[in-house]
Enzyme design. Structure first.
Site: not given
Ligand SMILES: NC(=O)c1ccc[n+]([C@@H]2O[C@H](COP(=O)([O-])OP(=O)(O)OC[C@H]3O[C@@H](n4cnc5c(N)ncnc54)[C@H](O)[C@@H]3O)[C@@H](O)[C@H]2O)c1
Length: 254
Positions: A88, A153, A157
């Site tokens: 994730n 990005y 992805k």
């Molecule tokens: N939020 C959205 O609208 C959205 C849309 C499409 C895809 N996504 C994808 O969903 C996933 C979760 O997104 P989110 O919005 O909860 O993000 P977020 O920023 O809330 O959480 C990401 C987490 O990853 C951790 N992290 C970052 N780099 C790291 C590393 N090198 N090793 C370990 N941990 C690390 C951070 O500390 C954070 O807790 C991501 O892959 C994101 O690309 C999110």
């Protein structure tokens, strides 16, 4: 309790979507490992989730294969098996193409594409030993359509979808399914900086008329992790309120 006795690793579970997935897995009876680079927030999340079941935090940086390998061994040492991996973790740089530096590009690829590869490679031997497993990659609508000011990005992805399909073949005979969840725009810290009117517009462009929630994604992550989902592999489950498969022109949706 559809995941009773399963051991699940959820990366990036200190907050946002990952934390919601970890909480949903615990509610379904799984023992959950919150993996995050932010140990303090990861520990807080694990403590909160553990109120309803079993959850611990192990700090790891998914861009560092040594850190990831140590994490997987530690999970096996503590729980004796690994059944589910949710890749994730994700980070997003948003800036014009020509302002993307080498570092911007490298961080996007290392975190969003290489990280899931390292994690999948680290857990697979334990899953094979246990007779199978589930690998669930968090892709994005940016895996399927170009999005503005996100070239690195979108590239990472899109690569993650390719990895999902390739690994489904390589691991299919071992009883390990590999799928991707494709979130639309989700109300999480990643989007905290977006202006309120952008939030409003997203809801207006989406057939269901609202932003997604981390729980919407968690529900999909539970579904793909079930034993009953064993014939689903190499594919994507899009959870975006219909955004990526529709095109409504301005004013066509109320
Ligand atoms: N939020 C959205 O609208 C959205 C849309 C499409 C895809 N996504 C994808 O969903 C996933 C979760 O997104 P989110 O919005 O909860 O993000 P977020 O920023 O809330 O959480 C990401 C987490 O990853 C951790 N992290 C970052 N780099 C790291 C590393 N090198 N090793 C370990 N941990 C690390 C951070 O500390 C954070 O807790 C991501 O892959 C994101 O690309 C999110």
């Amino acid at each position: 309790m559809r995941l009773r006795a399963k051991v699940a690793i959820v990366t990036g579970a200190a907050g946002g979507i990952g934390k919601a997935i970890a909480a949903a897995y615990v509610r379904e009876g799984a023992r959950v490992v919150v993996v995050d680079i932010d140990e303090r927030k990861g520990n807080d999340a694990a403590s909160e989730i553990a109120a309803k079941g079993e959850a611990i935090c192990i700090r790891a940086d998914v861009t560092d294969s040594g850190s990831v390998n140590r994490m997987a061994s530690e999970v096996d040492r503590r729980f004796g098996r690994i059944d589910i991996l949710v890749n994730n973790v994700g980070v997003r740089t948003t800036k014009p193409f020509l302002e993307h530096t080498d570092a911007d590009w490298n961080i996007m690829i290392a975190t969003n594409l290489t990280g899931p590869f390292f994690c999948a490679r680290a857990v697979t031997p334990f899953m094979i030993r246990g007779g199978g497993g589930r690998i669930i990659n968090t892709a994005s609508i940016a895996s399927f359509v170009g999005r503005p000011n996100r070239v690195a990005y979108v590239s990472a992805k899109s690569g993650l979808m390719g990895m999902t399909r390739a690994l489904a073949i390589d691991l299919g005979r071992s009883g390990i399914t590999v799928n991707a969840i494709v979130p639309g725009s989700i109300n999480s810290p990643m989007n905290a900086s977006q202006a309120a009117d952008a939030v409003h517009d997203w809801g207006k462009e989406t057939p269901v008329g609202r932003w997604g929630t981390p729980e919407d994604i968690a529900n999909a992550a539970v579904f793909l992790a079930l034993d009953e989902s064993s014939y689903i592999t190499g594919t994507d489950l899009t959870v975006d309120g219909g955004w990526v498969s529709t095109k409504a022109r301005a004013g066509e949706l109320a």
